[in-house]
Every structure is written in C-alpha cells, then in structure tokens.
Scaffold this motif. Structure first.
Motif, PDB file in Angstrom:
ATOM      1  N   ASP A  74       0.877  -1.170   0.000  1.00 17.14           N
ATOM      2  CA  ASP A  74       0.000   0.000   0.000  1.00 17.14           C
ATOM      3  C   ASP A  74       0.916   1.223   0.000  1.00 17.14           C
ATOM      4  O   ASP A  74       1.574   1.503   1.000  1.00 17.14           O
ATOM      5  CB  ASP A  74      -0.899  -0.022   1.236  1.00 17.14           C
ATOM      6  CG  ASP A  74      -1.928   1.105   1.235  1.00 17.14           C
ATOM      7  OD1 ASP A  74      -1.765   2.063   0.454  1.00 17.14           O
ATOM      8  OD2 ASP A  74      -2.880   1.013   2.026  1.00 17.14           O
ATOM      9  N   GLU A  75       0.960   1.928  -1.119  1.00 17.11           N
ATOM     10  CA  GLU A  75       1.879   3.061  -1.243  1.00 17.11           C
ATOM     11  C   GLU A  75       1.534   4.203  -0.302  1.00 17.11           C
ATOM     12  O   GLU A  75       2.363   5.087  -0.078  1.00 17.11           O
ATOM     13  CB  GLU A  75       1.907   3.536  -2.696  1.00 17.11           C
ATOM     14  CG  GLU A  75       2.604   2.546  -3.619  1.00 17.11           C
ATOM     15  CD  GLU A  75       2.706   3.035  -5.053  1.00 17.11           C
ATOM     16  OE1 GLU A  75       3.833   3.132  -5.579  1.00 17.11           O
ATOM     17  OE2 GLU A  75       1.647   3.320  -5.658  1.00 17.11           O
ATOM     18  N   SER A  76       0.328   4.180   0.261  1.00 20.56           N
ATOM     19  CA  SER A  76      -0.002   5.192   1.257  1.00 20.56           C
ATOM     20  C   SER A  76       0.629   4.874   2.612  1.00 20.56           C
ATOM     21  O   SER A  76       0.693   5.729   3.494  1.00 20.56           O
ATOM     22  CB  SER A  76      -1.522   5.310   1.420  1.00 20.56           C
ATOM     23  OG  SER A  76      -2.071   4.158   2.037  1.00 20.56           O
ATOM     24  N   VAL A  77       1.091   3.642   2.775  1.00 16.15           N
ATOM     25  CA  VAL A  77       1.734   3.221   4.018  1.00 16.15           C
ATOM     26  C   VAL A  77       3.254   3.273   3.888  1.00 16.15           C
ATOM     27  O   VAL A  77       3.947   3.822   4.743  1.00 16.15           O
ATOM     28  CB  VAL A  77       1.286   1.794   4.407  1.00 16.15           C
ATOM     29  CG1 VAL A  77       2.041   1.302   5.651  1.00 16.15           C
ATOM     30  CG2 VAL A  77      -0.215   1.760   4.655  1.00 16.15           C
ATOM     31  N   LYS A  78       3.805   2.690   2.800  1.00 11.59           N
ATOM     32  CA  LYS A  78       5.243   2.692   2.563  1.00 11.59           C
ATOM     33  C   LYS A  78       5.490   2.372   1.100  1.00 11.59           C
ATOM     34  O   LYS A  78       4.636   1.788   0.429  1.00 11.59           O
ATOM     35  CB  LYS A  78       5.957   1.669   3.464  1.00 11.59           C
ATOM     36  CG  LYS A  78       5.517   0.243   3.270  1.00 11.59           C
ATOM     37  CD  LYS A  78       6.280  -0.727   4.158  1.00 11.59           C
ATOM     38  CE  LYS A  78       7.727  -0.857   3.755  1.00 11.59           C
ATOM     39  NZ  LYS A  78       8.411  -2.004   4.400  1.00 11.59           N
ATOM     40  N   PRO A  79       6.657   2.741   0.569  1.00  3.61           N
ATOM     41  CA  PRO A  79       6.984   2.406  -0.832  1.00  3.61           C
ATOM     42  C   PRO A  79       6.965   0.903  -1.049  1.00  3.61           C
ATOM     43  O   PRO A  79       7.301   0.124  -0.161  1.00  3.61           O
ATOM     44  CB  PRO A  79       8.391   2.989  -1.013  1.00  3.61           C
ATOM     45  CG  PRO A  79       8.510   4.042   0.028  1.00  3.61           C
ATOM     46  CD  PRO A  79       7.716   3.552   1.206  1.00  3.61           C
ATOM     47  N   ILE A  80       6.565   0.493  -2.251  1.00  2.19           N
ATOM     48  CA  ILE A  80       6.497  -0.928  -2.573  1.00  2.19           C
ATOM     49  C   ILE A  80       7.891  -1.526  -2.710  1.00  2.19           C
ATOM     50  O   ILE A  80       8.732  -1.015  -3.448  1.00  2.19           O
ATOM     51  CB  ILE A  80       5.702  -1.146  -3.881  1.00  2.19           C
ATOM     52  CG1 ILE A  80       4.229  -0.789  -3.655  1.00  2.19           C
ATOM     53  CG2 ILE A  80       5.836  -2.583  -4.378  1.00  2.19           C
ATOM     54  CD1 ILE A  80       3.398  -0.829  -4.911  1.00  2.19           C
ATOM     55  N   VAL A  81       8.136  -2.598  -1.972  1.00  2.77           N
ATOM     56  CA  VAL A  81       9.353  -3.411  -2.110  1.00  2.77           C
ATOM     57  C   VAL A  81       8.899  -4.864  -2.072  1.00  2.77           C
ATOM     58  O   VAL A  81       8.187  -5.277  -1.149  1.00  2.77           O
ATOM     59  CB  VAL A  81      10.359  -3.157  -0.972  1.00  2.77           C
ATOM     60  CG1 VAL A  81      11.530  -4.119  -1.088  1.00  2.77           C
ATOM     61  CG2 VAL A  81      10.852  -1.722  -0.999  1.00  2.77           C
ATOM     62  N   TYR A  82       9.268  -5.645  -3.073  1.00  6.19           N
ATOM     63  CA  TYR A  82       8.926  -7.068  -3.081  1.00  6.19           C
ATOM     64  C   TYR A  82      10.089  -7.861  -3.631  1.00  6.19           C
ATOM     65  O   TYR A  82      10.656  -7.498  -4.665  1.00  6.19           O
ATOM     66  CB  TYR A  82       7.666  -7.330  -3.909  1.00  6.19           C
ATOM     67  CG  TYR A  82       7.176  -8.757  -3.790  1.00  6.19           C
ATOM     68  CD1 TYR A  82       6.708  -9.241  -2.570  1.00  6.19           C
ATOM     69  CD2 TYR A  82       7.202  -9.621  -4.880  1.00  6.19           C
ATOM     70  CE1 TYR A  82       6.267 -10.549  -2.431  1.00  6.19           C
ATOM     71  CE2 TYR A  82       6.768 -10.937  -4.751  1.00  6.19           C
ATOM     72  CZ  TYR A  82       6.294 -11.391  -3.527  1.00  6.19           C
ATOM     73  OH  TYR A  82       5.862 -12.691  -3.397  1.00  6.19           O
TER      74      TYR A  82
END
Length: 247
Positions: free
Chosen positions: A149-157
């Motif tokens: 959720d980009e509103s929570v933190k940047p996407i890292v997978y």
C-alpha cells in the motif's frame, strides 16, 4: 504434443548417467547455497506485533510455541476477501506432517491480514490443522513486504523496488500498485530466550518448492540439524541425525 525421443535401453542409460552428473552438481550447489543461508546475519525484532489466534491475542514470541525457530507463511488473505488465495491454499495442501518440523524445534504457522473469524472459517472448510493467525490491524504484513500500500510505505517485493521491478521486466508483481494488494512470502525467525530475530525471508518463486520438511528446515538458521551441515555447531540434538553424510 511433442514427446521425448524413443531410444534403446542402452542409449537411455547413457543419457541418464550424463544427466545424473548434472543432478549431483546441482545437489552440491544447493548444499552450498543452504550453508550460505545459514551464515546470514540476523536482525532483532524490536517492534511489538499483536496477532489473533484461537486462544485470543498473541505476540510474535507466542507463535513459536516454546520452540527455538518459527517459520511463517505469509498467506494472501485480504480482509475484504471471503476466501484465501488459491495458490496459497495449494501451498498449505502440499505441506507434510508438521510434527517432523516440531521435533527439530521448529514451528510452522500461517499469518494473514484477514480477521481471525474469516481465517477460522476458511481453515475449517479446507480441513487444515496448521496454526494460523490474523495480523489484522498490525504492521506485520507491511513490514515484511507482503501487503503493499503506497499510502503506508513504498512498494518493495523480493528485495526490489517498484521501479526495479519495472526495469527488470517483473512488473507483474506490482500490477495492482494503484491499490492495496497482497503477495506471498515465507519468513524464518530464531529465538534466544525472549529475544526474537529475523533470519530469512523469500518471496515469489522462492516459496513454491518449500513444502517439505527438509526444504523448510533448509531456509532456517539451524538447518536440518545434522552433523554434516556447515557451518558446524548448529546441531541442537532435536531430531539430529549424527554422522550422516549426503551422497
């Protein structure tokens, strides 16, 4: 449909022996990779996570069930869904008897973001006995990069950012980047008394073959706990098979 070439038994045997050389090399390479995994450093978990299970609220330490190690399967189950992910369900269907992990001081548990009531109902429907907890309302899924959720933190997978996935041609992992979404993973933890450490996580296709006892133990810090393994000194006496050397 294209089928294998038809040959004589002698020709087949020669081809099979040639392939066996490659298989042995792959086995030895895998042993070296697993040893490198066990040499990874670890990070202490200093955040208090609250889960909900069949006995109510639980912390991360409780999920160990008094054993030395914990392996968590990040099962995709969004709070809005009425059922768990089909591929994650296939993963749990493939699991062996968890007692084989337990006697080696290792607990296996699933964790999902769905409320526990939904998890309990789906678990009963599927006939599973694997421990399964809800992380609803906690940061656990976000911190371990399986809820995005980009509103929570940047996407890292799988240790790549959104931009790195796009550049690497693996943008299919972040196709839903415009809204919150779930992805699978597997994480390993080790305890020292009441201190909990994160030792390993894998994602994507790194998860798909980790359904046997030996494969799961191979991603843990203590490994299979057999004397032949490197680094030495990780044998706990819990189910260790002393002196056995792999062929």
């Amino acid at each position: 449909m294209s089928l294998p070439q038809i040959v004589s038994r002698d020709e087949w045997l020669a081809a099979r022996q040639e392939l066996l050389v490659k298989e042995k090399a792959a086995t030895r390479a895998r042993d070296e990779l697993n040893a490198d995994r066990r040499r990874l450093p670890m990070v202490e978990i200093d955040k208090e996570y609250v889960f909900e299970g069949p006995d109510g609220k639980a912390g991360l330490l409780d999920l160990f069930e008094d054993r030395l190690q914990l392996v968590v399967y990040h099962f995709m189950f969004d709070p809005e869904w009425e059922a768990g992910c089909r591929s994650c369900s296939g993963f749990l269907d493939d699991l062996g008897h968890l007692t084989h992990l337990n006697v080696r001081g290792t607990t296996f548990a699933a964790v999902s973001r769905a409320p526990f009531e939904k998890i309990a109902g789906f678990k009963a429907r599927m006939g599973w006995n694997v421990p399964w907890y809800s992380s609803y309302g906690s940061d656990f899924n976000h911190d371990f990069d399986v809820t995005h959720d980009e509103s929570v933190k940047p996407i890292v997978y799988n240790y790549r950012s959104k931009e790195e996935h796009i550049n690497a041609g693996t943008g299919y992992y972040i196709e839903n980047a415009g809204q919150p979404f779930e992805l699978p993973g597997l994480s390993a933890f080790l305890r020292d008394g009441d201190r909990v450490f994160h030792t390993y996580s894998t994602y994507g296709r790194g998860v798909e073959l980790l359904t046997s006892t030996t494969a799961i133990l191979d991603i843990t810090a203590l490994g299979r706990q057999e004397d032949w393994e490197e680094p030495k000194g990780r044998t706990t006496g819990l189910g260790a098979q002393a002196g056995r050397t792999p062929s």
